[in-house]
Enzyme design. Structure first.
Site, PDB file in Angstrom:
ATOM      1  N   VAL A  16       0.768  -4.510   0.604  1.00  0.00           N
ATOM      2  CA  VAL A  16      -0.645  -4.525   1.018  1.00  0.00           C
ATOM      3  C   VAL A  16      -1.343  -5.862   0.745  1.00  0.00           C
ATOM      4  O   VAL A  16      -2.385  -6.135   1.314  1.00  0.00           O
ATOM      5  CB  VAL A  16      -1.479  -3.371   0.384  1.00  0.00           C
ATOM      6  CG1 VAL A  16      -1.043  -2.021   0.912  1.00  0.00           C
ATOM      7  CG2 VAL A  16      -1.471  -3.426  -1.126  1.00  0.00           C
ATOM      8  N   ASN A  27      -4.911   3.285  -1.914  1.00  0.00           N
ATOM      9  CA  ASN A  27      -4.433   3.802  -3.201  1.00  0.00           C
ATOM     10  C   ASN A  27      -3.479   2.838  -3.919  1.00  0.00           C
ATOM     11  O   ASN A  27      -3.390   2.878  -5.147  1.00  0.00           O
ATOM     12  CB  ASN A  27      -3.726   5.144  -2.953  1.00  0.00           C
ATOM     13  CG  ASN A  27      -2.894   5.582  -4.136  1.00  0.00           C
ATOM     14  OD1 ASN A  27      -3.420   6.072  -5.131  1.00  0.00           O
ATOM     15  ND2 ASN A  27      -1.573   5.389  -4.057  1.00  0.00           N
ATOM     16  N   SER A  85     -11.022   2.790 -10.705  1.00  0.00           N
ATOM     17  CA  SER A  85     -10.606   3.284 -12.026  1.00  0.00           C
ATOM     18  C   SER A  85     -11.819   3.265 -12.941  1.00  0.00           C
ATOM     19  O   SER A  85     -12.713   2.418 -12.766  1.00  0.00           O
ATOM     20  CB  SER A  85      -9.532   2.362 -12.608  1.00  0.00           C
ATOM     21  OG  SER A  85      -9.377   2.622 -13.995  1.00  0.00           O
ATOM     22  N   TYR A 117      -7.071  -6.110 -14.224  1.00  0.00           N
ATOM     23  CA  TYR A 117      -7.134  -4.792 -13.569  1.00  0.00           C
ATOM     24  C   TYR A 117      -8.591  -4.339 -13.432  1.00  0.00           C
ATOM     25  O   TYR A 117      -9.020  -3.876 -12.368  1.00  0.00           O
ATOM     26  CB  TYR A 117      -6.325  -3.815 -14.410  1.00  0.00           C
ATOM     27  CG  TYR A 117      -6.194  -2.415 -13.858  1.00  0.00           C
ATOM     28  CD1 TYR A 117      -5.351  -2.144 -12.777  1.00  0.00           C
ATOM     29  CD2 TYR A 117      -6.874  -1.346 -14.442  1.00  0.00           C
ATOM     30  CE1 TYR A 117      -5.204  -0.845 -12.285  1.00  0.00           C
ATOM     31  CE2 TYR A 117      -6.729  -0.048 -13.963  1.00  0.00           C
ATOM     32  CZ  TYR A 117      -5.891   0.192 -12.885  1.00  0.00           C
ATOM     33  OH  TYR A 117      -5.755   1.480 -12.409  1.00  0.00           O
ATOM     34  N   LYS A 150     -10.625  -3.514  -9.995  1.00  0.00           N
ATOM     35  CA  LYS A 150     -11.163  -2.171  -9.720  1.00  0.00           C
ATOM     36  C   LYS A 150     -12.688  -2.188  -9.603  1.00  0.00           C
ATOM     37  O   LYS A 150     -13.268  -1.409  -8.836  1.00  0.00           O
ATOM     38  CB  LYS A 150     -10.701  -1.194 -10.813  1.00  0.00           C
ATOM     39  CG  LYS A 150      -9.177  -0.961 -10.825  1.00  0.00           C
ATOM     40  CD  LYS A 150      -8.700  -0.325  -9.538  1.00  0.00           C
ATOM     41  CE  LYS A 150      -7.240   0.042  -9.546  1.00  0.00           C
ATOM     42  NZ  LYS A 150      -6.784   0.679  -8.303  1.00  0.00           N
TER      43      LYS A 150
HETATM   44  P1  NAP Z   1       2.115   4.570  -9.582  1.00  0.00           P
HETATM   45  O1  NAP Z   1       2.803   5.876  -9.742  1.00  0.00           O
HETATM   46  O2  NAP Z   1       2.602   3.367 -10.326  1.00  0.00           O
HETATM   47  O3  NAP Z   1       2.036   4.239  -8.005  1.00  0.00           O
HETATM   48  C1  NAP Z   1       1.564   3.000  -7.534  1.00  0.00           C
HETATM   49  C2  NAP Z   1       1.705   3.010  -6.034  1.00  0.00           C
HETATM   50  O4  NAP Z   1       1.265   1.742  -5.525  1.00  0.00           O
HETATM   51  C3  NAP Z   1       3.151   3.205  -5.591  1.00  0.00           C
HETATM   52  O5  NAP Z   1       3.169   4.097  -4.509  1.00  0.00           O
HETATM   53  C4  NAP Z   1       3.564   1.802  -5.146  1.00  0.00           C
HETATM   54  O6  NAP Z   1       4.504   1.809  -4.086  1.00  0.00           O
HETATM   55  C5  NAP Z   1       2.250   1.255  -4.621  1.00  0.00           C
HETATM   56  N1  NAP Z   1       2.248  -0.201  -4.593  1.00  0.00           N
HETATM   57  C6  NAP Z   1       2.340  -1.062  -5.640  1.00  0.00           C
HETATM   58  N2  NAP Z   1       2.310  -2.344  -5.189  1.00  0.00           N
HETATM   59  C7  NAP Z   1       2.195  -2.269  -3.823  1.00  0.00           C
HETATM   60  C8  NAP Z   1       2.114  -3.237  -2.790  1.00  0.00           C
HETATM   61  N3  NAP Z   1       2.133  -4.549  -3.063  1.00  0.00           N
HETATM   62  N4  NAP Z   1       2.022  -2.807  -1.517  1.00  0.00           N
HETATM   63  C9  NAP Z   1       2.017  -1.476  -1.222  1.00  0.00           C
HETATM   64  N5  NAP Z   1       2.085  -0.514  -2.169  1.00  0.00           N
HETATM   65  C10 NAP Z   1       2.171  -0.914  -3.451  1.00  0.00           C
HETATM   66  O7  NAP Z   1       0.578   4.662  -9.968  1.00  0.00           O
HETATM   67  P2  NAP Z   1      -0.507   5.830  -9.782  1.00  0.00           P
HETATM   68  O8  NAP Z   1      -0.893   6.231 -11.135  1.00  0.00           O
HETATM   69  O9  NAP Z   1      -0.083   6.835  -8.785  1.00  0.00           O
HETATM   70  O10 NAP Z   1      -1.712   4.918  -9.211  1.00  0.00           O
HETATM   71  C11 NAP Z   1      -2.253   5.063  -7.905  1.00  0.00           C
HETATM   72  C12 NAP Z   1      -3.624   4.384  -7.886  1.00  0.00           C
HETATM   73  O11 NAP Z   1      -4.480   5.035  -8.847  1.00  0.00           O
HETATM   74  C13 NAP Z   1      -3.575   2.918  -8.285  1.00  0.00           C
HETATM   75  O12 NAP Z   1      -4.493   2.181  -7.509  1.00  0.00           O
HETATM   76  C14 NAP Z   1      -4.028   2.931  -9.738  1.00  0.00           C
HETATM   77  O13 NAP Z   1      -4.600   1.698 -10.134  1.00  0.00           O
HETATM   78  C15 NAP Z   1      -5.034   4.052  -9.699  1.00  0.00           C
HETATM   79  N6  NAP Z   1      -5.334   4.651 -11.009  1.00  0.00           N
HETATM   80  C16 NAP Z   1      -4.362   5.262 -11.727  1.00  0.00           C
HETATM   81  C17 NAP Z   1      -4.684   5.803 -12.970  1.00  0.00           C
HETATM   82  C18 NAP Z   1      -3.673   6.512 -13.838  1.00  0.00           C
HETATM   83  O14 NAP Z   1      -4.010   6.832 -14.978  1.00  0.00           O
HETATM   84  N7  NAP Z   1      -2.481   6.800 -13.370  1.00  0.00           N
HETATM   85  C19 NAP Z   1      -5.991   5.696 -13.458  1.00  0.00           C
HETATM   86  C20 NAP Z   1      -6.946   5.066 -12.680  1.00  0.00           C
HETATM   87  C21 NAP Z   1      -6.612   4.544 -11.448  1.00  0.00           C
HETATM   88  P3  NAP Z   1       6.104   1.963  -4.357  1.00  0.00           P
HETATM   89  O15 NAP Z   1       6.310   3.380  -4.749  1.00  0.00           O
HETATM   90  O16 NAP Z   1       6.759   1.637  -3.068  1.00  0.00           O
HETATM   91  O17 NAP Z   1       6.427   1.009  -5.456  1.00  0.00           O
END
Ligand code: NAP
Length: 244
Positions: A62, A88, A140, A153, A157
């Protein structure tokens, strides 16, 4: 009746996949974006079969405008429309400012924030033509209140929140609604790297005393990004068990 279509970046795992399932359950065809070579494409196609919707899997970084452009073109060729965009995809590269490398700052900004710009810019012309669209970007709570060790980060965000408030104003006349959700701590791969001790201290700070689940984020994202939302735009919804 034509089915509605949602494009979800980083939609093959974690929160993105839970969001994808929620939209699929509600009859949306999907474009699921991924970037990792390890992504189990057959497994994902099989997992979504039960919902009876079409799924297009699109590999694209992305942060790369050209790759995003190709992904959006492929989506329009297949489905002819994109009703909902979910920004996302996101990464962390945590460190205290004193130790943070320039490339770690740039990487997080270019995936999390510029990726949101790339996809929003490329998808909105199709929404403008239809005079309807929904965009939900995953921010976030760290972007709202800050966090030591996550200045890159948090900046990315917080940037997503300012970007969303601005495009919500620009696009409202075309009936395109743009909102953010700001998750607290959610149990996914992103948080699984934390030690049990850190998880315990996190849980102690959350009034609901536990991390959230990806499904709990997906429910709110569907509320904002689905067709029933017709009057909420420019908002950020904190989903954090009461933490902030
Ligand atoms: P995750 O399991 O690490 O998933 C991250 C996702 O982002 C994966 O699907 C990954 O794709 C994709 N991604 C990473 N780099 C990319 C790139 N350059 N181009 C396209 N896709 C890319 O994390 P998650 O917890 O589900 O997080 C999803 C969102 O929620 C993120 O924006 C994160 O900052 C936000 N968030 C998470 C939390 C938490 O506590 N988990 C809290 C607040 C916000 P691949 O699978 O192909 O690697």
């Amino acid at each position: 009746m034509e089915r509605r279509v949602a494009l979800i970046t980083g939609g093959a795992k974690g929160i993105g996949k839970a969001i994808a399932k929620k939209f699929a359950k509600n009859g949306y065809d999907l474009i699921l974006n991924y970037v990792s070579d390890k992504t189990d494409l057959d497994g994902i196609q099989n997992e979504f079969k039960e919902y009876g919707v079409e799924v297009l899997l699109e590999k694209a970084d992305v942060s790369n405008y050209e790759q995003c452009e190709n992904m959006v073109k492929a989506a329009i060729e297949k489905f002819g429309r994109i009703d909902t965009l979910i920004n996302n995809a996101g990464v962390t590269k945590d460190n205290l400012l004193m130790r943070m490398k320039e490339e770690d700052f740039d990487k997080v900004i270019s995936i999390n924030l510029k990726g949101t710009f790339n996809m929003t810019k490329l998808v909105t012309p199709y929404m403008m033509k239809k005079r309807e669209g929904r965009i939900v970007s995953i921010s976030s709570v760290v972007g709202v209140v800050g966090n030591a060790g996550q200045s890159n980060y948090a900046a990315s965000k917080a940037g997503i929140i300012g970007f969303t408030k601005s495009v919500a104003k620009e696009l409202a006349s075309r009936n395109i609604l743009a909102n953010c959700v700001a998750p607290g701590f959610i149990a996914t791969d992103m948080t699984s790297v934390l030690s049990d001790k850190v998880k315990e201290s996190i849980n102690a700070q959350i009034p609901l005393k536990r991390m959230g689940t990806a499904d709990e984020i997906a429910n709110a994202v569907y509320f904002l990004g689905g067709e029933e939302n017709t009057y909420i735009t420019g908002q950020t919804l904190n989903i954090d068990g009461g933490m902030i």
